[in-house]
Design an enzyme around this catalytic site. Structure first.
Site, PDB file in Angstrom:
ATOM      1  N   GLU A  84      45.909  30.610  35.568  1.00 25.70           N
ATOM      2  CA  GLU A  84      46.445  30.948  34.350  1.00 25.70           C
ATOM      3  C   GLU A  84      47.781  31.028  34.206  1.00 25.70           C
ATOM      4  O   GLU A  84      48.317  30.834  33.226  1.00 25.70           O
ATOM      5  CB  GLU A  84      45.677  32.565  34.026  1.00 25.70           C
ATOM      6  CG  GLU A  84      44.295  32.537  33.923  1.00 25.70           C
ATOM      7  CD  GLU A  84      43.827  31.880  32.800  1.00 25.70           C
ATOM      8  OE1 GLU A  84      44.648  31.593  31.660  1.00 25.70           O
ATOM      9  OE2 GLU A  84      42.739  31.328  32.638  1.00 25.70           O
ATOM     10  N   GLU A 115      36.143  32.889  56.782  1.00 24.08           N
ATOM     11  CA  GLU A 115      37.162  33.964  56.810  1.00 24.08           C
ATOM     12  C   GLU A 115      37.498  34.362  58.069  1.00 24.08           C
ATOM     13  O   GLU A 115      38.490  35.429  58.292  1.00 24.08           O
ATOM     14  CB  GLU A 115      36.557  35.023  56.081  1.00 24.08           C
ATOM     15  CG  GLU A 115      35.265  35.664  56.385  1.00 24.08           C
ATOM     16  CD  GLU A 115      35.019  36.952  55.708  1.00 24.08           C
ATOM     17  OE1 GLU A 115      35.276  38.139  55.861  1.00 24.08           O
ATOM     18  OE2 GLU A 115      34.632  36.771  54.503  1.00 24.08           O
TER      19      GLU A 115
END
Length: 301
Positions: A84, A115
């Protein structure tokens, strides 16, 4: 490796013990009440958030970048914030980046096992040629994710600034952070589902970090996003509204001046407020590192 049962984010939530028996109305009321704990938790870590922002601002002024590192929900939240920044503040996509365990495919589909790879975080940062000018924020609700830990360890080794964002006290990744933001949101109503309160708190904190950073970098005038990238109809209309708000000109005047500046809102505002030409406005903004208010005051002086 730390047992997951020791983590507060994995604790049992007594008020939701009968969650599966509740009505829809009761569930959403409980969720809403539980989310009410988030602002109080964030209030407790505001000093650490301020420190983190100061670091990011100073590094970016020196040409540095910001990297979010996370797995699963934590990585996606970092990505949401990073993507954004270009449309909102006209920044380069390279300025704020998100690196997810498992790569871009992990945005849509969980990449199992990624992960838990301690070395993978380092590998991903090496690909981006991380330097001592950069900042790395490791995001992990549990505070123990090996992918994030490995990234922070590597970042610290090469002299980059490191920040941890977790929802557990005295977390593992905080040991490898120059600034530890531990926002303790407590047990989730759906036990262990940190995409709820913990993730919401983390998203709010990332909003604070990037928005405040961009304000301090001169990308805001008053409370207006004057560096908006007017790349579509909606954003061009927003640009016109911003110019109108900042200068009190008509819609038509705003549109006319924006056409001259190729929809660069800052330039349009400085031209109007200082009665300057395009070249003069560019010079003023260059002299004031892009700060509209300072550019206007400089012209008055």
């Amino acid at each position: 490796m730390e047992r997951m049962t020791k983590l507060t984010t994995e604790d049992y939530h007594p008020e939701s013990a009968n969650l599966d028996l509740m009505s829809i109305a009761e569930i959403v009321q409980l969720m809403n009440e539980d989310n009410g704990k988030i602002p109080h938790a964030i209030t407790k870590v505001l000093p650490e958030i301020e420190q983190a922002i100061e670091v990011v601002v100073n590094k970016m002024k020196s040409g540095g970048r910001l990297f979010y590192i996370g797995a699963g929900t934590s990585g996606r939240i970092g990505l949401l914030d990073a993507v954004e920044c270009p449309p909102t503040f006209s920044t380069s996509p390279a300025l704020v980046q998100a690196i997810l365990a498992g790569g871009s495919d992990a945005v849509m589909v969980a990449i199992e096992g990624a992960e838990d790879d301690l070395n993978l975080g380092k590998v991903e940062l090496e690909k981006q040629q991380l330097s001592a000018q950069d900042v790395v924020i490791g995001i992990a609700a549990s505070g123990r994710t090996p992918f994030v830990k490995g990234a922070l360890v590597y970042a610290r080794q090469i002299g980059a600034q490191t920040i941890s964002l977790t929802s557990n006290p005295q977390s593992i990744i905080s040991d490898y952070a120059d600034i530890a933001i531990e926002v303790i949101t407590g047990p989730e109503i759906l036990t262990g589902s940190t995409r709820l309160k913990a993730a919401t708190a983390h998203k709010q904190i990332l909003n604070m970090i990037t928005t405040t950073t961009m304000i301090k970098l001169g990308k805001v005038y008053k409370n207006l996003m004057v560096d908006v990238h007017a790349s579509n109809f909606k954003l061009r209309e927003r640009a016109k509204k911003i110019v109108c708000e900042a200068t009190n000109v008509s819609y038509e005047q705003a549109e006319e001046i924006l056409e001259q500046t190729n929809y660069q809102v800052k330039l349009a505002i400085v031209m109007l407020l200082t009665d300057s030409t395009l070249d003069e406005a560019e010079t003023l903004l260059s002299q004031t590192e892009g700060h509209v208010r300072t550019a206007v005051e400089l012209k008055k002086d």
